[in-house]
Motif scaffolding. Structure first.
Motif, PDB file in Angstrom:
ATOM      1  N   SER A 179      -9.297  39.000 -54.368  1.00 24.39           N
ATOM      2  CA  SER A 179      -8.859  40.100 -55.220  1.00 24.39           C
ATOM      3  C   SER A 179      -8.599  41.399 -54.464  1.00 24.39           C
ATOM      4  O   SER A 179      -8.118  42.367 -55.042  1.00 24.39           O
ATOM      5  N   ASP A 180      -8.913  41.423 -53.184  1.00 26.07           N
ATOM      6  CA  ASP A 180      -8.737  42.653 -52.420  1.00 26.07           C
ATOM      7  C   ASP A 180      -8.322  42.313 -50.990  1.00 26.07           C
ATOM      8  O   ASP A 180      -8.411  41.166 -50.561  1.00 26.07           O
ATOM      9  N   ARG A 181      -7.848  43.324 -50.270  1.00 26.98           N
ATOM     10  CA  ARG A 181      -7.416  43.135 -48.885  1.00 26.98           C
ATOM     11  C   ARG A 181      -8.346  43.901 -47.961  1.00 26.98           C
ATOM     12  O   ARG A 181      -8.713  45.045 -48.228  1.00 26.98           O
ATOM     13  N   PHE A 182      -8.737  43.251 -46.859  1.00 34.11           N
ATOM     14  CA  PHE A 182      -9.663  43.875 -45.925  1.00 34.11           C
ATOM     15  C   PHE A 182      -9.067  43.877 -44.520  1.00 34.11           C
ATOM     16  O   PHE A 182      -8.278  42.999 -44.155  1.00 34.11           O
ATOM     17  N   ASP A 183      -9.475  44.870 -43.750  1.00 31.35           N
ATOM     18  CA  ASP A 183      -9.033  44.978 -42.362  1.00 31.35           C
ATOM     19  C   ASP A 183      -9.994  44.276 -41.413  1.00 31.35           C
ATOM     20  O   ASP A 183      -9.641  44.006 -40.263  1.00 31.35           O
ATOM     21  N   LEU A 184     -11.217  43.983 -41.894  1.00 31.69           N
ATOM     22  CA  LEU A 184     -12.221  43.361 -41.048  1.00 31.69           C
ATOM     23  C   LEU A 184     -13.323  42.774 -41.923  1.00 31.69           C
ATOM     24  O   LEU A 184     -13.653  43.340 -42.970  1.00 31.69           O
ATOM     25  N   VAL A 185     -13.874  41.634 -41.489  1.00 27.95           N
ATOM     26  CA  VAL A 185     -15.031  41.038 -42.158  1.00 27.95           C
ATOM     27  C   VAL A 185     -16.171  40.944 -41.160  1.00 27.95           C
ATOM     28  O   VAL A 185     -16.000  40.401 -40.058  1.00 27.95           O
ATOM     29  N   ILE A 186     -17.331  41.493 -41.526  1.00 26.21           N
ATOM     30  CA  ILE A 186     -18.561  41.319 -40.757  1.00 26.21           C
ATOM     31  C   ILE A 186     -19.344  40.214 -41.444  1.00 26.21           C
ATOM     32  O   ILE A 186     -19.636  40.302 -42.644  1.00 26.21           O
ATOM     33  N   LEU A 187     -19.698  39.176 -40.704  1.00 23.97           N
ATOM     34  CA  LEU A 187     -20.171  37.943 -41.339  1.00 23.97           C
ATOM     35  C   LEU A 187     -21.465  37.431 -40.704  1.00 23.97           C
ATOM     36  O   LEU A 187     -21.544  37.273 -39.486  1.00 23.97           O
ATOM     37  N   ASP A 188     -22.464  37.177 -41.555  1.00 21.71           N
ATOM     38  CA  ASP A 188     -23.689  36.526 -41.107  1.00 21.71           C
ATOM     39  C   ASP A 188     -23.459  35.010 -41.097  1.00 21.71           C
ATOM     40  O   ASP A 188     -22.575  34.505 -41.794  1.00 21.71           O
ATOM     41  N   VAL A 189     -24.241  34.292 -40.310  1.00 26.57           N
ATOM     42  CA  VAL A 189     -24.109  32.831 -40.263  1.00 26.57           C
ATOM     43  C   VAL A 189     -24.928  32.171 -41.359  1.00 26.57           C
ATOM     44  O   VAL A 189     -24.452  31.299 -42.088  1.00 26.57           O
ATOM     45  N   ASN A 190     -26.177  32.604 -41.510  1.00 22.85           N
ATOM     46  CA  ASN A 190     -27.064  32.000 -42.503  1.00 22.85           C
ATOM     47  C   ASN A 190     -26.962  32.750 -43.826  1.00 22.85           C
ATOM     48  O   ASN A 190     -27.462  33.875 -43.958  1.00 22.85           O
ATOM     49  N   LEU A 191     -26.310  32.124 -44.802  1.00 19.78           N
ATOM     50  CA  LEU A 191     -26.137  32.725 -46.119  1.00 19.78           C
ATOM     51  C   LEU A 191     -26.780  31.824 -47.174  1.00 19.78           C
ATOM     52  O   LEU A 191     -26.911  30.611 -46.965  1.00 19.78           O
ATOM     53  N   PRO A 192     -27.186  32.377 -48.313  1.00 16.67           N
ATOM     54  CA  PRO A 192     -27.946  31.604 -49.293  1.00 16.67           C
ATOM     55  C   PRO A 192     -27.245  30.360 -49.822  1.00 16.67           C
ATOM     56  O   PRO A 192     -27.904  29.373 -50.151  1.00 16.67           O
ATOM     57  N   ASP A 193     -25.929  30.396 -49.935  1.00 13.84           N
ATOM     58  CA  ASP A 193     -25.216  29.269 -50.548  1.00 13.84           C
ATOM     59  C   ASP A 193     -24.296  28.537 -49.573  1.00 13.84           C
ATOM     60  O   ASP A 193     -23.398  27.803 -49.989  1.00 13.84           O
ATOM     61  N   GLY A 194     -24.498  28.735 -48.281  1.00 11.92           N
ATOM     62  CA  GLY A 194     -23.649  28.025 -47.339  1.00 11.92           C
ATOM     63  C   GLY A 194     -23.680  28.644 -45.961  1.00 11.92           C
ATOM     64  O   GLY A 194     -24.433  29.588 -45.688  1.00 11.92           O
ATOM     65  N   SER A 195     -22.825  28.118 -45.107  1.00 11.73           N
ATOM     66  CA  SER A 195     -22.777  28.572 -43.722  1.00 11.73           C
ATOM     67  C   SER A 195     -21.670  29.602 -43.522  1.00 11.73           C
ATOM     68  O   SER A 195     -20.546  29.432 -43.992  1.00 11.73           O
ATOM     69  N   GLY A 196     -22.018  30.653 -42.790  1.00 10.29           N
ATOM     70  CA  GLY A 196     -21.006  31.631 -42.435  1.00 10.29           C
ATOM     71  C   GLY A 196     -19.935  31.041 -41.548  1.00 10.29           C
ATOM     72  O   GLY A 196     -18.790  31.518 -41.526  1.00 10.29           O
ATOM     73  N   MET A 197     -20.284  30.000 -40.806  1.00 16.74           N
ATOM     74  CA  MET A 197     -19.293  29.318 -39.967  1.00 16.74           C
ATOM     75  C   MET A 197     -18.197  28.705 -40.830  1.00 16.74           C
ATOM     76  O   MET A 197     -17.003  28.838 -40.550  1.00 16.74           O
ATOM     77  N   GLU A 198     -18.604  28.031 -41.898  1.00 18.72           N
ATOM     78  CA  GLU A 198     -17.628  27.426 -42.804  1.00 18.72           C
ATOM     79  C   GLU A 198     -16.818  28.500 -43.518  1.00 18.72           C
ATOM     80  O   GLU A 198     -15.611  28.362 -43.711  1.00 18.72           O
ATOM     81  N   LEU A 199     -17.493  29.586 -43.886  1.00 21.02           N
ATOM     82  CA  LEU A 199     -16.772  30.690 -44.525  1.00 21.02           C
ATOM     83  C   LEU A 199     -15.753  31.295 -43.571  1.00 21.02           C
ATOM     84  O   LEU A 199     -14.638  31.636 -43.978  1.00 21.02           O
TER      85      LEU A 199
END
Length: 230
Positions: free
Chosen positions: A44-64
């Motif tokens: 729903s929005d546009r971003f210039d950058l994503v800061i991403l953790d690897v261990n997330l409650p509902d899945g892997s940041g790697m897959e995301l």
């Protein structure tokens, strides 16, 4: 224009702290706390950058990260406690711009984000008297051809004339009177105010969508071709 950064981090305190620090650097920030939220926000929005953790409650940041890199050109920076060599290499293999491990120095993080954003700054849309292209919308005035997101558009001669005038004056107001004068062709096919409005509405419906706006109305004056992806 301020860069917009999405922070995908389930540690609420760390997320709030990052948002605060980056906002003091005049970035616009948004937080997501799991993979599902991140996907919804990016749709729903546009971003210039994503800061991403690897261990997330509902899945892997790697897959995301893989999903983000498949669907968007948005650069990704991992910020995670996963400091194993194989994790770091996997992050870069997925197309991450950088991989920063916790604990981290906020000043070094800031500098690294600056470098990533500067490296990924989008160039101005290419445009010239014979055409316009920003990668999403492509117009060839010589061939009278237009393509939006890979789909061929059916555009009338008058609509091409309007587009050519607007793109040639991108960023500047083109008055309705000027358009009316320019659209009076050699065969003296008269274009009146109503016809111009109808043509402009149809043209916008063809080349624009909720995420891509190109023609801005300046009420009481005319139109501006912004040529900007929103």
């Amino acid at each position: 224009m301020k860069e917009k950064i999405l922070i995908v981090e389930d540690d609420l305190a760390l997320s709030a702290g990052l948002c605060f620090e980056l906002q003091t650097d005049h970035y616009i920030t948004m937080a997501a706390y799991n993979c599902r939220q991140a996907v919804q926000v990016m749709e729903s929005d546009r971003f210039d950058l994503v800061i991403l953790d690897v261990n997330l409650p509902d899945g892997s940041g790697m897959e995301l990260c893989r999903i983000i890199r498949e669907k968007y050109e948005t650069p990704v920076v991992f910020l995670t406690a996963c400091d194993m060599e194989q994790d770091i290499l996997a992050g870069f293999d997925l197309g991450a711009e950088d991989y920063i491990t916790k604990p981290f120095n906020i000043q070094i993080l800031r500098r690294k984000l600056e470098v990533v954003l500067r490296r990924n700054q989008k160039q101005e849309p290419a445009k010239n008297e014979n055409g316009f292209s920003d990668g999403y919308l492509k117009i060839d005035f010589e061939a009278l051809a237009a393509v939006k997101n890979g789909e061929q558009l059916v555009i009338t001669p008058n609509e091409y004339k309007i587009l050519k005038i607007l793109t040639a004056n991108a960023g500047n107001v083109v008055t309705r009177q000027l358009l009316l004068e320019k659209l009076w062709d050699s065969a003296e096919n008269y274009i009146d105010e109503h016809t111009l409005t109808v043509n402009m509405t149809r043209l916008r419906n063809k080349i624009e969508d909720p995420d891509h706006k190109y023609i801005k109305t300046i009420y009481g004056m005319g139109y501006v071709f912004t040529g900007v992806n929103l």
